[in-house]
Design a protein around this motif. Sequence first.
Motif, PDB file in Angstrom:
ATOM      1  N   GLU A   1      59.062   6.130 -76.864  1.00 59.69           N
ATOM      2  CA  GLU A   1      59.064   5.497 -78.183  1.00 59.69           C
ATOM      3  C   GLU A   1      59.663   4.094 -78.178  1.00 59.69           C
ATOM      4  OE1 GLU A   1      60.421   8.212 -81.388  1.00 59.69           O
ATOM      5  OE2 GLU A   1      60.408   9.773 -79.834  1.00 59.69           O
ATOM      6  N   LEU A   2      60.858   3.944 -77.607  1.00 57.82           N
ATOM      7  CA  LEU A   2      61.560   2.660 -77.678  1.00 57.82           C
ATOM      8  C   LEU A   2      60.914   1.589 -76.804  1.00 57.82           C
ATOM      9  CD1 LEU A   2      64.103   1.200 -78.844  1.00 57.82           C
ATOM     10  CD2 LEU A   2      65.164   1.697 -76.633  1.00 57.82           C
ATOM     11  N   LEU A   3      60.670   1.907 -75.544  1.00 60.99           N
ATOM     12  CA  LEU A   3      60.132   0.893 -74.641  1.00 60.99           C
ATOM     13  C   LEU A   3      58.749   0.391 -75.062  1.00 60.99           C
ATOM     14  CD1 LEU A   3      61.531   2.019 -71.175  1.00 60.99           C
ATOM     15  CD2 LEU A   3      62.270   0.114 -72.624  1.00 60.99           C
ATOM     16  N   PRO A   4      57.879   1.231 -75.612  1.00 63.55           N
ATOM     17  CA  PRO A   4      56.613   0.671 -76.124  1.00 63.55           C
ATOM     18  C   PRO A   4      56.835  -0.368 -77.229  1.00 63.55           C
ATOM     19  CG  PRO A   4      56.354   3.020 -75.776  1.00 63.55           C
ATOM     20  CD  PRO A   4      57.822   2.705 -75.574  1.00 63.55           C
ATOM     21  N   TYR A   5      57.782  -0.129 -78.120  1.00 64.37           N
ATOM     22  CA  TYR A   5      58.124  -1.149 -79.125  1.00 64.37           C
ATOM     23  C   TYR A   5      58.567  -2.431 -78.425  1.00 64.37           C
ATOM     24  CZ  TYR A   5      58.288   1.617 -83.511  1.00 64.37           C
ATOM     25  OH  TYR A   5      57.989   2.350 -84.633  1.00 64.37           O
ATOM     26  N   ALA A   6      59.468  -2.281 -77.455  1.00 61.91           N
ATOM     27  CA  ALA A   6      60.010  -3.455 -76.773  1.00 61.91           C
ATOM     28  C   ALA A   6      58.917  -4.240 -76.063  1.00 61.91           C
ATOM     29  CB  ALA A   6      61.095  -3.024 -75.789  1.00 61.91           C
ATOM     30  N   ARG A   7      58.026  -3.541 -75.393  1.00 59.31           N
ATOM     31  CA  ARG A   7      56.956  -4.232 -74.666  1.00 59.31           C
ATOM     32  C   ARG A   7      56.033  -4.997 -75.617  1.00 59.31           C
ATOM     33  NH1 ARG A   7      57.524   0.499 -71.170  1.00 59.31           N
ATOM     34  NH2 ARG A   7      58.309  -0.310 -69.190  1.00 59.31           N
ATOM     35  N   GLU A   8      55.888  -4.487 -76.804  1.00 58.89           N
ATOM     36  CA  GLU A   8      55.026  -5.138 -77.789  1.00 58.89           C
ATOM     37  C   GLU A   8      55.726  -6.286 -78.508  1.00 58.89           C
ATOM     38  OE1 GLU A   8      52.986  -4.161 -82.094  1.00 58.89           O
ATOM     39  OE2 GLU A   8      53.519  -2.486 -80.793  1.00 58.89           O
ATOM     40  N   LEU A   9      56.985  -6.106 -78.842  1.00 62.23           N
ATOM     41  CA  LEU A   9      57.667  -7.040 -79.735  1.00 62.23           C
ATOM     42  C   LEU A   9      58.396  -8.199 -79.048  1.00 62.23           C
ATOM     43  CD1 LEU A   9      59.227  -4.445 -82.226  1.00 62.23           C
ATOM     44  CD2 LEU A   9      57.229  -5.912 -82.617  1.00 62.23           C
ATOM     45  N   LEU A  10      58.865  -8.000 -77.837  1.00 68.02           N
ATOM     46  CA  LEU A  10      59.682  -9.034 -77.205  1.00 68.02           C
ATOM     47  C   LEU A  10      58.839 -10.204 -76.719  1.00 68.02           C
ATOM     48  CD1 LEU A  10      62.222  -6.924 -75.126  1.00 68.02           C
ATOM     49  CD2 LEU A  10      62.483  -7.839 -77.427  1.00 68.02           C
ATOM     50  N   THR A  11      59.382 -11.387 -76.905  1.00 67.02           N
ATOM     51  CA  THR A  11      58.738 -12.606 -76.433  1.00 67.02           C
ATOM     52  C   THR A  11      59.213 -12.908 -75.008  1.00 67.02           C
ATOM     53  OG1 THR A  11      60.515 -14.059 -77.187  1.00 67.02           O
ATOM     54  CG2 THR A  11      58.775 -13.522 -78.801  1.00 67.02           C
TER      55      THR A  11
END
Length: 183
Positions: free
Chosen positions: A149-159
Motif C-alpha cells: 500500500e505505502l510504497l505504491p503511493y510513494a512510487r507514484e507521488l514522489l518527484t
Amino acid sequence: MADSLIPVAPGLETPLEMLEACHGRLQAQLATLSRLAAWLPEHGADRQAQQAAVNVMRYFDLAAVNHHLDEEDDLFPVLRARVDGGRREALYELIDWILADHQEMFAAWAAIRAKLDPISRGEPAELSAAEVEQFTARYRRHMEREEGELLPYARELLTEQDIATLTATMTARRRQDVPSRGS
C-alpha cells in the motif's frame, strides 16, 4: 563467474528500493530470532545463541530504528504534502496506522530485547516461541502493508527532487551511526 549472478542490494541512491530491501533483511533477522527460540531449550545460551542474540539486537537497535525514522521523519511528510484530495484520507489513515504500529512494534521489541540481552551474555533466559511468533507476525503484517500500500503511493507521488532529498537525509542519518575514527 558465479559472482556476476549475485544481486546487488539497492543503495541509498534508490531510497524506496532500499526501504523495501530492508524488509528482506528484517525477514532474515526474524528467522534468526525464531531459530534462536527453538534452539535455546536444548542448547541454552551457548556461543551460537549468544552470537544470534547479539546480531538480532544490533539489527533492531540500529537498522530497524533508522528504517522507521526514514519513514516517519522523511517519507511520510512528503507523501502527506504530495497526495491529492481524493486519496488524502486513505493515505493519511494508512500512515496513521503505520505510525501507531511502529509504537506497538517498539514496545514488543523492548520485551523481546530484555530476553535477548542475558542470552547475549551467555546467561540462561527463556525466549518463548509463541512470543517470537507474535512479534514476527506483527512485523510481517506491517511489511505487507508498507510494500502493498505505502510504497505504491510513494512510487507514484514522489518527484525526482523528493528522491534526491530522501537519499541525502537517509545517508546523513546513517553517517551519524558510524563512530568517528578519533572517538
